[in-house]
Write a protein that holds these residues in place. Structure first.
Motif, PDB file in Angstrom:
ATOM      1  N   TYR A  48      26.663  26.436   6.918  1.00  0.00           N
ATOM      2  CA  TYR A  48      25.397  25.609   7.206  1.00  0.00           C
ATOM      3  C   TYR A  48      24.259  26.268   6.248  1.00  0.00           C
ATOM      4  CZ  TYR A  48      21.228  24.231   9.643  1.00  0.00           C
ATOM      5  OH  TYR A  48      19.963  23.567   9.905  1.00  0.00           O
ATOM      6  N   LEU A  49      23.868  27.573   6.388  1.00  0.00           N
ATOM      7  CA  LEU A  49      22.875  28.252   6.099  1.00  0.00           C
ATOM      8  C   LEU A  49      22.836  27.973   4.473  1.00  0.00           C
ATOM      9  CD1 LEU A  49      22.879  31.442   7.970  1.00  0.00           C
ATOM     10  CD2 LEU A  49      21.045  29.804   7.659  1.00  0.00           C
ATOM     11  N   GLU A  50      24.070  28.089   3.677  1.00  0.00           N
ATOM     12  CA  GLU A  50      24.468  28.138   2.088  1.00  0.00           C
ATOM     13  C   GLU A  50      23.964  26.495   1.816  1.00  0.00           C
ATOM     14  OE1 GLU A  50      27.449  31.628   1.383  1.00  0.00           O
ATOM     15  OE2 GLU A  50      28.147  29.513   1.370  1.00  0.00           O
ATOM     16  N   LYS A  51      24.422  25.587   2.666  1.00  0.00           N
ATOM     17  CA  LYS A  51      24.093  24.069   2.300  1.00  0.00           C
ATOM     18  C   LYS A  51      22.543  23.958   2.570  1.00  0.00           C
ATOM     19  CE  LYS A  51      24.383  19.539   4.649  1.00  0.00           C
ATOM     20  NZ  LYS A  51      22.986  19.813   5.195  1.00  0.00           N
ATOM     21  N   VAL A  52      21.887  24.563   3.394  1.00  0.00           N
ATOM     22  CA  VAL A  52      20.457  24.247   3.851  1.00  0.00           C
ATOM     23  C   VAL A  52      19.562  24.827   2.713  1.00  0.00           C
ATOM     24  CG1 VAL A  52      18.360  24.293   5.444  1.00  0.00           C
ATOM     25  CG2 VAL A  52      20.723  23.580   6.060  1.00  0.00           C
ATOM     26  N   MET A  53      19.870  26.150   2.651  1.00  0.00           N
ATOM     27  CA  MET A  53      19.173  27.168   1.634  1.00  0.00           C
ATOM     28  C   MET A  53      19.287  26.814   0.250  1.00  0.00           C
ATOM     29  SD  MET A  53      17.215  28.054   4.242  1.00  0.00           S
ATOM     30  CE  MET A  53      16.246  29.189   3.514  1.00  0.00           C
ATOM     31  N   GLY A  54      20.630  26.662  -0.012  1.00  0.00           N
ATOM     32  CA  GLY A  54      20.997  26.404  -1.571  1.00  0.00           C
ATOM     33  C   GLY A  54      21.237  27.923  -2.108  1.00  0.00           C
ATOM     34  N   PRO A 104      27.780  17.655   7.686  1.00  0.00           N
ATOM     35  CA  PRO A 104      28.683  16.310   7.587  1.00  0.00           C
ATOM     36  C   PRO A 104      30.195  16.603   7.843  1.00  0.00           C
ATOM     37  CG  PRO A 104      26.798  16.422   5.959  1.00  0.00           C
ATOM     38  CD  PRO A 104      26.852  17.683   6.454  1.00  0.00           C
ATOM     39  N   LEU A 105      30.448  17.637   7.338  1.00  0.00           N
ATOM     40  CA  LEU A 105      32.007  17.898   7.596  1.00  0.00           C
ATOM     41  C   LEU A 105      32.385  17.822   9.013  1.00  0.00           C
ATOM     42  CD1 LEU A 105      32.436  21.349   5.340  1.00  0.00           C
ATOM     43  CD2 LEU A 105      33.534  19.058   4.834  1.00  0.00           C
ATOM     44  N   PHE A 106      31.728  18.007   9.952  1.00  0.00           N
ATOM     45  CA  PHE A 106      32.219  17.957  11.220  1.00  0.00           C
ATOM     46  C   PHE A 106      31.887  16.239  11.761  1.00  0.00           C
ATOM     47  CE2 PHE A 106      31.865  22.643  10.311  1.00  0.00           C
ATOM     48  CZ  PHE A 106      33.054  23.106  10.887  1.00  0.00           C
ATOM     49  N   LYS A 107      31.425  15.750  11.135  1.00  0.00           N
ATOM     50  CA  LYS A 107      30.883  14.271  11.803  1.00  0.00           C
ATOM     51  C   LYS A 107      31.927  13.641  12.350  1.00  0.00           C
ATOM     52  CE  LYS A 107      26.414  13.050   9.863  1.00  0.00           C
ATOM     53  NZ  LYS A 107      25.738  12.167   9.018  1.00  0.00           N
ATOM     54  N   VAL A 108      33.304  13.433  11.747  1.00  0.00           N
ATOM     55  CA  VAL A 108      34.285  12.779  12.321  1.00  0.00           C
ATOM     56  C   VAL A 108      35.251  13.858  12.932  1.00  0.00           C
ATOM     57  CG1 VAL A 108      33.848  10.989  10.700  1.00  0.00           C
ATOM     58  CG2 VAL A 108      35.279  13.155  10.090  1.00  0.00           C
ATOM     59  N   VAL A 138      15.704  29.593  10.036  1.00  0.00           N
ATOM     60  CA  VAL A 138      15.762  27.970   9.909  1.00  0.00           C
ATOM     61  C   VAL A 138      15.198  27.493  11.209  1.00  0.00           C
ATOM     62  CG1 VAL A 138      17.413  26.130   9.817  1.00  0.00           C
ATOM     63  CG2 VAL A 138      17.759  28.239   8.299  1.00  0.00           C
ATOM     64  N   TYR A 139      15.583  27.913  12.287  1.00  0.00           N
ATOM     65  CA  TYR A 139      15.121  27.399  13.673  1.00  0.00           C
ATOM     66  C   TYR A 139      13.715  27.502  13.745  1.00  0.00           C
ATOM     67  CZ  TYR A 139      14.589  27.217  18.608  1.00  0.00           C
ATOM     68  OH  TYR A 139      14.210  26.771  20.128  1.00  0.00           O
ATOM     69  N   ASP A 140      13.020  28.552  13.101  1.00  0.00           N
ATOM     70  CA  ASP A 140      11.650  28.733  13.433  1.00  0.00           C
ATOM     71  C   ASP A 140      10.961  27.763  12.435  1.00  0.00           C
ATOM     72  OD1 ASP A 140       9.662  30.843  14.377  1.00  0.00           O
ATOM     73  OD2 ASP A 140       9.321  30.860  12.278  1.00  0.00           O
ATOM     74  N   HIS A 141      11.594  27.288  11.249  1.00  0.00           N
ATOM     75  CA  HIS A 141      11.179  26.355  10.437  1.00  0.00           C
ATOM     76  C   HIS A 141      11.124  24.909  10.988  1.00  0.00           C
ATOM     77  CE1 HIS A 141      10.918  29.465   7.132  1.00  0.00           C
ATOM     78  NE2 HIS A 141       9.843  29.635   7.961  1.00  0.00           N
ATOM     79  N   ASN A 142      11.934  24.640  12.117  1.00  0.00           N
ATOM     80  CA  ASN A 142      12.020  23.699  12.907  1.00  0.00           C
ATOM     81  C   ASN A 142      13.113  22.660  12.221  1.00  0.00           C
ATOM     82  OD1 ASN A 142      10.087  23.835  15.031  1.00  0.00           O
ATOM     83  ND2 ASN A 142       8.505  23.440  13.248  1.00  0.00           N
ATOM     84  N   LYS A 143      13.834  23.175  11.334  1.00  0.00           N
ATOM     85  CA  LYS A 143      14.994  22.586  10.689  1.00  0.00           C
ATOM     86  C   LYS A 143      16.131  22.175  11.684  1.00  0.00           C
ATOM     87  CE  LYS A 143      14.212  24.308   6.029  1.00  0.00           C
ATOM     88  NZ  LYS A 143      14.452  24.776   4.849  1.00  0.00           N
TER      89      LYS A 143
END
Length: 1001
Positions: free
Chosen positions: A800-806, A702-706, A685-690
């Motif tokens: 995070y990974l499961e959210k980003v990668m689906g 987003p869960l951690f935004k507040v 994910v980091y390598d792909h600049n995400k």
């Protein structure tokens, strides 16, 4: 007329030398294989003048004085006795020993050729016989592939035909050197090798494997190399079987073979190696029992007793003045021609110096005495051979004879360097002769691969090594239709043909049923045939066009099998060339170079600059841990420079069972999960600049935004520098006052809404993961910004990974890494694929699940996530973990694929907060900065790895190129007991041993 022709030949040779000043010493080490022999006039070799020939053992004045003095003191019978080399055995009874002693004492024989027995017994007998002999004895042995050809408990080198496949002849010279050192250690002076026969007849029943091949140039280059190695150590080489036993279809042990070829053919082909070898300093020649009408016109007259062959051809025309041995005179090729005594006399009259394996020495001496008295043998003729024998005894150091030392004999005969050389030899010999569609090496490990065995010998090392690369299923069925049915779902089929090295003289041909199996499979599947036998074995296969991959591995020893499996999966590239032709399209000299993929291979410690003796100390630390009840068992692996050099399992799965730990067993690797499951996906994910180093947690999820954690950066999160707590015992909130699972949260059976399995009969409600995440979000931060190791990091990263990668983490890591890497023994929830018996249990749980935890993740939080945690849950074995560590060591590259960039790896392997006392990289643990820590304190600061609660450790060091994996179930039976494995520094002490084992930086 013959003298005139000989002088003309010498003049021609001199003219050749004058006009062709290129030195014969400046050769490349890679053999060139001309495609034909008879049509290449430039390959007709003209021997050097005697004065220009290499001399390993130059004559000295001291030698002359010793020889003359000894010879002049000898009686006639003592002189005649020197002509005999008698067969001796160290595995026979005292009757045999007494008979040899009598020949030594009463008949003054000149030497012994040892056959079957053992090294200690032979050494003691040699010392005994030498002590009895008035003139020190020559000791010879027929050890074409090392002492093991005759003596037990010694090392077996590859057959000549296997060596003949090697292009780098310097390796063959190493073989000669090693064999010579072992011969010298045994008090041996002559090794009756190398074989110079050019095996142009595939039906040859007795040469075959013993020949370097069918090409005269290749045979000669390999023979010279073997001789140079041996004679460079002071051991005399004997070229055989003069004038050439290669083009025969019968065995001279049982009959007189016919070599029915022209004189021109013999001179261009069979004699070519001898001419070259004489120039290179060959000490001795063995004359075969052959019927060669073009050399000896008398019908049925063996070459070994032919004056035309021994004196006119070998001594006069070819100018050989070294020692000449007969082949064994008990062989039917000789003994059927003349009776004992008579055959000895005929052989000496023909011009031979040493009469080998004489069956009746007293009678033979009597016959020679009578011939001398009758004027058939002159004083000059006797002196020629006897003085030559004495000269070489002086050159062998027998003028200052010392007994063979028996102390440490076995170890000296089996040095660790031999095994290292053996790997190198097979890595250079194994030959790929077909590679249609680049089926080799197998790049795609995400396919179904089957293995089918043919032949009648062991295949265990081959199959075991194949399975270290990926899932390979053994399929066995005697009925062809049933076999094909079982192979339906497989894409590629590896067929191994395994024939015993011990039966090297037997026909290696595939049987009709075996050929039918090959034909049937090849018509339906992609096939790779691997032949662990002579190349001739494959000659009867008719449908070669339908077989894309063909490998010749030559022999069926363990190292040959291991190296061949490495080649199939690209850990090494193919280098060998066929020494003989298989059919009209696969000819001697053919060989395809394959691509080398950067996958782990296998070798000895010494081959990568490590000491095997030092590494043995690992065993004692492992046993100390087991004896001290620090862990019931363990797996330990060490690799260096891309080669696994140590892989062992110790102890049992539990203290109270007799189930031994195997290398293939699975362990709960605990926190190694972070490094081998979650982290590689994060790196992609980091390598792909995400994400960047400064991306905040609030931006990632987003869960951690507040929350109080929203500003924790990616760099801080992975460095355990985000002020998060170490952990929360989430499971305790789901237990009642009796510490039993509450019905509110659990069911004993799988049911709707309760599908998260935490043990054999316990299922957690599906929505509890939300509660876990809420508790993490709401958890307070520690007051001070400092290093605090926290499981929260990787629990969050899973989300995070499961959210980003689906996709779920187990799917991500399996599809992105494990399937492609061949980590087929690495997975979450192993009971879905493996039987419980191959999984080491981690604990007898009396506080949560109230069950023996075996095949379910030990970590309680990961168990509550259906066994799939970002911080725990992976089961694996040491070999699979090593693959991931090697991928990291190679900065994202493995198996010919780049998984992430080098720069990404460098970023993750950087300690970003070292100045603040935080040793961590991004996800990787690093060596301690001061005080206690995860390593021995003796690895480089560029090294990285991780440890696990269940007693695991995986570490890699780019500076030394070492990978170290330690897996155990130290938590069994009770994880709450003191962690003695850690307190006693077992893992760290083993790491220190590994570092101390480095002998080559």
């Amino acid at each position: 007329m013959k003298r005139l022709l000989f002088r003309i030949g010498l003049f021609t040779a001199l003219l050749f030398l004058v006009t062709n000043c290129a030195s014969t010493k400046n050769k490349t080490t890679n053999v060139v294989f001309p495609k034909t022999d008879l049509d290449l006039e430039e390959e007709v070799y003209i021997p050097h003048l005697k004065s220009d020939r290499k001399n390993f053992f130059p004559e000295t004045s001291a030698e002359t004085r010793w020889v003359d003095s000894l010879y002049n003191k000898m009686t006639f019978n003592e002189k005649v006795g020197q002509l005999f080399m008698v067969a001796a055995y160290s595995n026979k009874d005292t009757i045999h020993t007494r008979a040899i002693e009598k020949l030594v004492c009463d008949y003054n024989i000149g030497g012994l050729i040892f056959f079957q027995g053992g090294p200690m017994r032979q050494a003691r007998l040699t010392n005994n016989y030498q002590a009895l002999s008035k003139v020190p004895l020559f000791i010879g042995i027929d050890a074409e592939w090392g002492l093991n050809m005759r003596i037990d408990s010694t090392f077996r080198y590859p057959f000549n035909m296997t060596l003949g496949a090697i292009k780098d002849i310097k390796l063959v010279e190493k073989v000669g050197t090693s064999m010579a050192k072992e011969s010298k250690r045994m008090g041996v002076h002559f090794n009756f090798a190398p074989v110079l026969d050019i095996n142009t007849n595939p039906k040859n029943p007795i040469i075959g494997y013993r020949s370097f091949g069918e090409n005269k140039v290749s045979v000669t280059e390999h023979a010279i190399a073997l001789m140079n190695g041996a004679q460079g150590q002071g051991i005399f080489s004997t070229g055989k079987h003069f004038p050439g036993h290669g083009d025969t279809a019968t065995d001279s042990h049982s009959t007189l073979p016919l070599v029915n070829v022209s004189l021109e053919h013999i001179k261009k082909i069979e004699l070519y190696p001898y001419k070259r070898m004489f120039d290179e300093g060959l000490v001795s020649v063995m004359v075969a029992h052959l019927n060669v009408p073009s050399l000896e016109p008398r019908e049925g007259y063996p070459t070994s007793v032919s004056y035309n062959v021994v004196t006119n051809l070998l001594k006069s025309e070819l100018g050989f003045d070294g020692l000449i041995f007969t082949d064994a005179l008990n062989m039917k090729g000789a003994s059927n021609f003349r009776a004992p005594g008579d055959i000895d006399l005929e052989a000496f009259m023909a011009g031979n110096d040493i009469l080998l394996f004489a069956e009746n020495v007293p009678l033979a001496i009597e016959k020679i005495c009578v011939a001398y008295q009758d004027g058939l043998i002159s004083d000059a003729r006797l002196a020629e051979s006897v003085k030559k024998i004495l000269r070489y005894k002086f050159k062998a150091g027998l003028n200052n004879y010392k007994p063979t030392e028996v102390i440490n004999l076995y170890n000296d005969l089996n040095p660790k360097s031999n095994e290292t050389l053996q790997y190198e030899l097979y890595e250079n010999a194994i030959t790929v002769v077909k590679n249609d569609g680049n089926i080799l090496p197998i790049k795609n490990l995400n396919q179904k691969i089957a293995y089918v065995k043919l032949g009648d010998d062991s295949n265990s090392s081959f199959v075991t090594t194949l399975k270290k690369y990926t899932d390979v299923t053994e399929v066995s069925e005697t009925n062809i239709d049933s076999l094909l049915a079982k192979l339906t779902d497989y894409e590629t089929v590896i067929i191994g043909y395994h024939k015993s090295d011990k039966s090297w003289w037997k026909s290696p041909e595939l049987t009709v049923p075996e050929l039918q199996v090959i034909d049937s499979i090849a018509s339906k599947k992609k096939v790779i045939i691997d032949c662990f036998a002579k190349p001739y074995s494959l000659s009867r296969i008719l449908n070669f066009n339908e077989i894309p991959g063909v490998i010749v591995s030559y022999q069926n020893g363990n190292i040959a099998q291991e190296v061949s499996a490495e080649l199939i999966f690209g850990a090494i590239d193919a280098k060998g060339l066929l020494p003989v032709s298989i059919n009209s399209s696969l000819k001697a000299g053919d060989g395809i170079t394959t691509q080398k993929l950067n996958r782990l291979g296998f070798a000895t410690p010494e081959s990568v600059g490590m000491s095997s003796e030092k590494l043995k100390q690992i065993d004692s630390y492992a046993q100390k841990a087991i004896d001290g009840k620090m862990a019931p068992g363990m797996q330990i692996l060490v690799a260096r420079k891309g080669k696994v050099i140590y892989q062992k399992s110790f102890g049992n799965q539990t203290y109270d069972s007799d189930v031994k730990v195997k290398n293939s067993d699975l362990y709960d690797v605990a926190s190694l999960t972070k490094m081998v499951a979650t982290l590689p996906n994060v790196m992609q994910v980091y390598d792909h600049n995400k994400v960047t180093l400064e991306t905040t947690l609030g931006e990632m999820l987003p869960l951690f935004k507040v929350s109080n954690k929203q500003k924790i950066t990616f760099k801080e999160l992975l460095s355990h520098y985000g002020r998060m707590q170490a952990w929360i015992p989430f499971y305790k909130a789901t237990l009642d006052s009796a510490k039993m699972p509450m019905k509110k949260y659990y069911r004993k059976m799988y049911s709707e809404g309760f599908t998260k399995r935490v043990s054999d009969s316990l299922y957690l409600r599906d929505d509890y993961q939300d509660t876990i995440m809420k508790r993490i979000i709401d958890s307070p931060l520690i007051d001070k910004k400092e290093y605090r190791y926290s499981d929260f990091t990787f629990i969050i990263l899973k989300q995070y990974l499961e959210k980003v990668m689906g996709r779920h983490l187990d799917e991500l890591v399996t599809n992105n890494f494990y399937k492609i890497l061949g980590m087929n023994n690495t997975l979450y929830n192993p009971l879905k694929k493996f039987d419980k018996s191959v999984i080491a249990p981690t604990e007898i749980d009396t506080y949560f699940r109230h069950d023996t935890i075996q095949g379910y993740v030990h970590d309680m939080e990961a168990a509550m996530e259906d066994g799939i945690g970002g911080h725990a849950g992976i089961f694996s074995n040491a070999m699979d973990i090593a693959k991931m560590m090697q991928l990291y060591l190679q900065k994202g590259s493995y198996g010919g694929q780049q998984y992430f960039s080098e720069s990404t790896f460098n970023d993750f392997n950087t300690c970003w907060f070292c100045t603040e006392g935080n040793r961590r990289g991004l996800g990787f643990d690093k060596p301690q900065i001061s005080g206690g820590g995860p390593t021995c304190g003796c690895v480089s600061m560029t090294s990285f790895g991780h440890t696990g609660f269940t007693g695991t450790m995986a570490w890699a060091d780019p500076e030394t190129e070492i990978v170290y994996v330690f897996l155990s179930n130290r938590t069994y039976p009770d994880s709450n007991l003191p962690n003695k494995l850690s307190k006693e520094n077992i893992r760290e002490d083993i790491q220190k041993v590994i570092q101390e084992a480095i002998i080559e930086k």
